[in-house]
Design an enzyme around this catalytic site. Structure first.
Site, PDB file in Angstrom:
ATOM      1  N   ASN A 127      13.743   0.887   1.116  1.00  0.00           N
ATOM      2  CA  ASN A 127      13.047   2.135   0.811  1.00  0.00           C
ATOM      3  C   ASN A 127      13.963   3.348   0.996  1.00  0.00           C
ATOM      4  O   ASN A 127      13.496   4.472   1.148  1.00  0.00           O
ATOM      5  CB  ASN A 127      11.800   2.287   1.692  1.00  0.00           C
ATOM      6  CG  ASN A 127      10.849   3.354   1.200  1.00  0.00           C
ATOM      7  OD1 ASN A 127      10.660   3.536  -0.004  1.00  0.00           O
ATOM      8  ND2 ASN A 127      10.239   4.089   2.123  1.00  0.00           N
TER       9      ASN A 127
ATOM     10  N   ASP B  81       6.258  11.356  -9.895  1.00  0.00           N
ATOM     11  CA  ASP B  81       5.426  10.828  -8.811  1.00  0.00           C
ATOM     12  C   ASP B  81       3.982  11.312  -8.816  1.00  0.00           C
ATOM     13  O   ASP B  81       3.065  10.522  -8.646  1.00  0.00           O
ATOM     14  CB  ASP B  81       6.064  11.179  -7.465  1.00  0.00           C
ATOM     15  CG  ASP B  81       5.433  10.430  -6.302  1.00  0.00           C
ATOM     16  OD1 ASP B  81       5.107   9.237  -6.469  1.00  0.00           O
ATOM     17  OD2 ASP B  81       5.269  11.033  -5.226  1.00  0.00           O
TER      18      ASP B  81
ATOM     19  N   HIS C 274      -1.512   9.809  -8.881  1.00  0.00           N
ATOM     20  CA  HIS C 274      -0.196   9.285  -8.492  1.00  0.00           C
ATOM     21  C   HIS C 274       0.504   8.856  -9.776  1.00  0.00           C
ATOM     22  O   HIS C 274       0.643   7.675 -10.066  1.00  0.00           O
ATOM     23  CB  HIS C 274      -0.419   8.102  -7.538  1.00  0.00           C
ATOM     24  CG  HIS C 274       0.812   7.654  -6.828  1.00  0.00           C
ATOM     25  ND1 HIS C 274       1.011   6.344  -6.460  1.00  0.00           N
ATOM     26  CD2 HIS C 274       1.907   8.320  -6.395  1.00  0.00           C
ATOM     27  CE1 HIS C 274       2.163   6.220  -5.840  1.00  0.00           C
ATOM     28  NE2 HIS C 274       2.719   7.412  -5.789  1.00  0.00           N
TER      29      HIS C 274
ATOM     30  N   CYS D 182       7.331   0.712  -7.882  1.00  0.00           N
ATOM     31  CA  CYS D 182       7.040  -0.110  -9.060  1.00  0.00           C
ATOM     32  C   CYS D 182       7.563   0.503 -10.359  1.00  0.00           C
ATOM     33  O   CYS D 182       7.013   0.282 -11.435  1.00  0.00           O
ATOM     34  CB  CYS D 182       5.536  -0.355  -9.168  1.00  0.00           C
ATOM     35  SG  CYS D 182       4.887  -1.412  -7.844  1.00  0.00           S
TER      36      CYS D 182
ATOM     37  N   ARG E 168       6.131   4.545   4.941  1.00  0.00           N
ATOM     38  CA  ARG E 168       4.852   5.098   5.381  1.00  0.00           C
ATOM     39  C   ARG E 168       4.213   4.210   6.439  1.00  0.00           C
ATOM     40  O   ARG E 168       4.103   2.999   6.256  1.00  0.00           O
ATOM     41  CB  ARG E 168       3.915   5.258   4.172  1.00  0.00           C
ATOM     42  CG  ARG E 168       4.218   6.499   3.345  1.00  0.00           C
ATOM     43  CD  ARG E 168       3.188   6.733   2.254  1.00  0.00           C
ATOM     44  NE  ARG E 168       3.376   5.860   1.118  1.00  0.00           N
ATOM     45  CZ  ARG E 168       2.525   4.911   0.742  1.00  0.00           C
ATOM     46  NH1 ARG E 168       1.410   4.709   1.423  1.00  0.00           N
ATOM     47  NH2 ARG E 168       2.763   4.165  -0.314  1.00  0.00           N
TER      48      ARG E 168
ATOM     49  N   LYS F 240       8.086   3.861 -11.283  1.00  0.00           N
ATOM     50  CA  LYS F 240       7.577   5.113 -11.841  1.00  0.00           C
ATOM     51  C   LYS F 240       8.714   6.056 -12.236  1.00  0.00           C
ATOM     52  O   LYS F 240       8.688   6.668 -13.300  1.00  0.00           O
ATOM     53  CB  LYS F 240       6.650   5.783 -10.820  1.00  0.00           C
ATOM     54  CG  LYS F 240       5.403   6.297 -11.452  1.00  0.00           C
ATOM     55  CD  LYS F 240       4.269   6.716 -10.587  1.00  0.00           C
ATOM     56  CE  LYS F 240       4.564   7.438  -9.321  1.00  0.00           C
ATOM     57  NZ  LYS F 240       4.837   6.568  -8.173  1.00  0.00           N
ATOM     58  N   THR F 241       9.723   6.180 -11.364  1.00  0.00           N
ATOM     59  CA  THR F 241      10.838   7.077 -11.666  1.00  0.00           C
ATOM     60  C   THR F 241      11.613   6.579 -12.879  1.00  0.00           C
ATOM     61  O   THR F 241      11.971   7.364 -13.769  1.00  0.00           O
ATOM     62  CB  THR F 241      11.772   7.214 -10.451  1.00  0.00           C
ATOM     63  OG1 THR F 241      11.045   7.766  -9.354  1.00  0.00           O
ATOM     64  CG2 THR F 241      12.948   8.120 -10.776  1.00  0.00           C
TER      65      THR F 241
END
Length: 654
Positions: free
Chosen positions: A406, A309, A269, A293, A106, A295-296
């Protein structure tokens, strides 16, 4: 208060199309008979106006309407390959996309909220005045789509008909973006008019990557016009900057929840996952974590996966808190996806079981490779920086890794072995636990539970995280309120008020009030008196932390009060490690993970206190809780020293 439809609508003003007759003329001239017959099925006058002005603005050579049927989807797949935006890999249905080498995350420094003079924008975000944004669009976007194909798609951010679902238009010249949208979102072409009428509005997204050259990146922009709920993305390719249905529209949804659904809805989020507990019960969790961090990984712990997400959340008429996934797929970071931690995902990435788009990884003989897979990898190949060989250095003398940090994979959630049967249920899932975590190497214990809703809101507001590769140029440790900080358009104080009002709402039935918890599986040995930056425990231990929360909300385990929240008893965790992970959990490890390091906690409290003091309209309750935490920690430190053990904490509690 955010006022919608205020100020000049940049898209329609520069596009210059006005009136139904002119709209019809532009659509007719831009499309062949087949595509025009499709767009004629969209009757919403504002949607047709937005589409006509997008065409007038960009001046594409060809316009395609994507209805989401099998024929249209196959056409998009083929165009991705023929246009060179993707290449086929050895496994059928698997393709590879590369973003520009300099733009693989991003572009936060070139992402702006378009604001009217009186609008308040988050202090942690970039603002651009409407007049300046107007000038940029007029200079760079007029005629920007010449020589290109423009694809118009219609999507629902959530199951069609869900209370918190919002329809959106995605207009893009990137076939890769369109392909990604078909994996990540619900095409609602047939239901778009009805959904736009039900909700009362829709989001509009306009993207053009331009010539796709590195020299254009200084001019790259992502604009979000909050007032007109329209996004613009130019001179960029990375999906986080161009798939505007995702984080661009998430920002608008945050605005909607904060200013027009305050106390009734949240847009977060967060992952959503259902965990099976004793007796086969299923408890649904929603959990916030900054990008990169875990999440998945955490979402995949659940046996009933819903989201990895984003979450749209509301209080239902029956007094429950309900959550839906605005998406229907995963745009996941692939680094460290391996057979040990992520076997279900890796099974899909290595076999002909799913349609998958890989991005910014290494390929050799049409097979993808990435850092942290745990597999044998080639010494050479082609990756996100071009021809690659082991030991290759970039222009700054830094080693070029096998894959970008990423690098991503994109697939539909339905192909997951643990995909929940309520993924597309418009009534959502009853959500009983909310968790918040960042990349905290040295302060908070692995799991802690707020004693009430106010403390829970403060846990969410106090997330900090080490910067990750998801943002270009970001470094150091950052505050990440609710892990939603990059996506909160308005004042943080406004968002915080909405959080307090939601979780304290009288409309939540007492038997359905959730517990709110902090998670942290990034503690290091070094932070607890050991050596090295290795994790104090394993990522997969999160199954135990979630399992303990499930048992706590069902009153099946005990807890220990502390200044930072309720902590677990050792015996409960020991038994759960054996039951859930078939591994030992030494008392020595428990003592290190759950000891309170007073000076670090006090420094964290002071960091947050001082930062929020600089904001306007922050609720006083936040500072009261910080004061209470500080007082309790100082009392413990005065009695026991800088490191407080669990035994000392119990003694203090009496």
């Amino acid at each position: 208060m955010l006022e919608l439809n205020k100020g000049v609508d940049i898209l329609t003003d520069i596009g210059g199309v006005k009136g139904e007759a002119e709209v019809d003329r532009v659509l007719r001239e831009a499309m062949d008979d087949t595509e025009f017959a499709k767009i004629e099925k969209i009757k919403n006058p504002l949607a047709r106006l937005k589409i006509a002005n997008t065409i007038a603005l960009g001046q594409p050579d060809k316009v395609i309407v994507n209805t989401g049927n099998d024929q249209d989807k196959q056409r998009i797949r083929e165009l991705c390959l023929t246009q060179g935006e993707e290449r086929a890999l050895a496994i059928p249905g698997h393709t590879l996309h590369y973003d520009l080498a300099e733009e693989q995350a991003r572009i936060v420094d070139r992402t702006f909220y378009i604001a009217n003079p009186e609008d308040t924008v988050s202090s942690l975000a970039n603002r651009i005045e409407r007049t300046e944004a107007y000038d940029y669009v007029k200079k760079h976007m007029v005629g920007m789509m010449k020589g290109m194909i423009l694809v118009i798609g219609f999507y629902s951010r959530g199951p069609v008909g869900a209370v918190a679902a919002i329809p959106a238009i995605e207009a893009t010249t990137s076939l890769y973006v369109c392909h990604s949208a078909e994996l990540l979102y619900r095409n609602c072409f047939d239901q778009f008019d009805a959904e736009a009428e039900r909700v009362g509005h829709f989001f509009t997204n306009v993207h053009c990557q331009g010539p796709n050259r590195a020299e254009d990146l200084p001019n790259a922009r992502v604009f979000m016009d909050r007032s007109w709920q329209t996004t613009y993305s130019t001179f960029c390719t990375y999906a986080g900057n161009t798939l505007l249905l995702k984080k661009g529209n998430h920002r608008f949804a945050v605005d909607r929840a904060t200013y027009y659904r305050k106390g009734r809805e949240l847009s977060e989020h967060m992952f959503i996952t259902g965990l099976e507990g004793p007796g086969g019960r299923v408890t649904y969790f929603a959990g916030a974590a900054p990008s990169g961090c875990g999440k998945t990984t955490t979402a995949m712990v659940g046996e009933k996966f819903i989201s990895d997400d984003l979450a749209q959340i509301w209080i239902a008429e029956d007094g429950t808190i309900r959550s839906i996934n605005p998406e229907t797929g995963i745009f996941g970071i692939i680094e460290d996806v391996n057979w040990t931690d992520d076997p279900m995902i890796l099974d899909l990435l290595r076999h002909e079981k799913a349609e998958v788009i890989f991005s910014n990884i290494l390929v050799k003989d049409d097979k993808p490779y990435w850092v942290g897979s745990g597999e044998e990898t080639p010494k050479e190949g082609f990756n996100f920086q071009g021809e690659w060989f082991e030991g290759k250095k970039d222009a700054n003398g830094k080693a070029v890794p096998l894959s970008h940090a990423n690098a991503r994979f994109t697939l539909r959630a339905e192909v997951l072995a643990n995909c929940g049967d309520k993924l597309h249920d418009p009534s959502g899932v009853i959500t009983k636990v909310f968790t918040y975590n960042g990349r905290d190497a040295d302060t908070m214990p692995p799991v802690r539970v707020a004693r009430d809703a106010d403390e829970g809101v403060v846990i969410g507001a106090s997330i900090v995280s080490k910067a990750t590769a998801t943002e270009v140029g970001a470094t150091g440790v950052k505050r990440q309120p609710w892990a939603n900080q990059p996506f909160i358009p308005g004042a943080l104080g406004d968002n915080m008020v909405a959080q307090f009002e939601f979780f304290n709402s009288k409309d939540i039935a007492e038997e359905h009030r959730p517990i709110m918890a902090g998670l942290n599986y990034f503690l290091t040995h070094e932070a607890r008196g050991g050596e090295g930056n290795g994790l104090l425990g394993e990522k997969r231990d999160v199954k135990v932390w979630l399992g303990w929360l499930d048992r706590l909300i069902h009153n099946e385990v005990a807890s220990i009060p502390s200044p930072v929240g309720l902590l677990p008893e050792y015996e409960d965790l020991k038994n759960m490690f054996a039951e859930l992970l078939d591994k030992e959990y030494p008392k020595e490890l428990y003592d290190k993970q759950f000891a309170l390091y007073a000076d670090k906690i006090l420094a964290r409290v002071d960091l947050q206190y001082q930062a929020f003091k600089k904001e306007e309209n922050i609720p006083a309750r936040l500072f009261e809780i910080y004061d209470e935490q500080r007082k309790q920690v100082e009392e413990l430190k005065a009695k026991y020293g800088a490191i407080i053990s669990i035994e000392q904490l119990k003694e203090f509690n009496g």
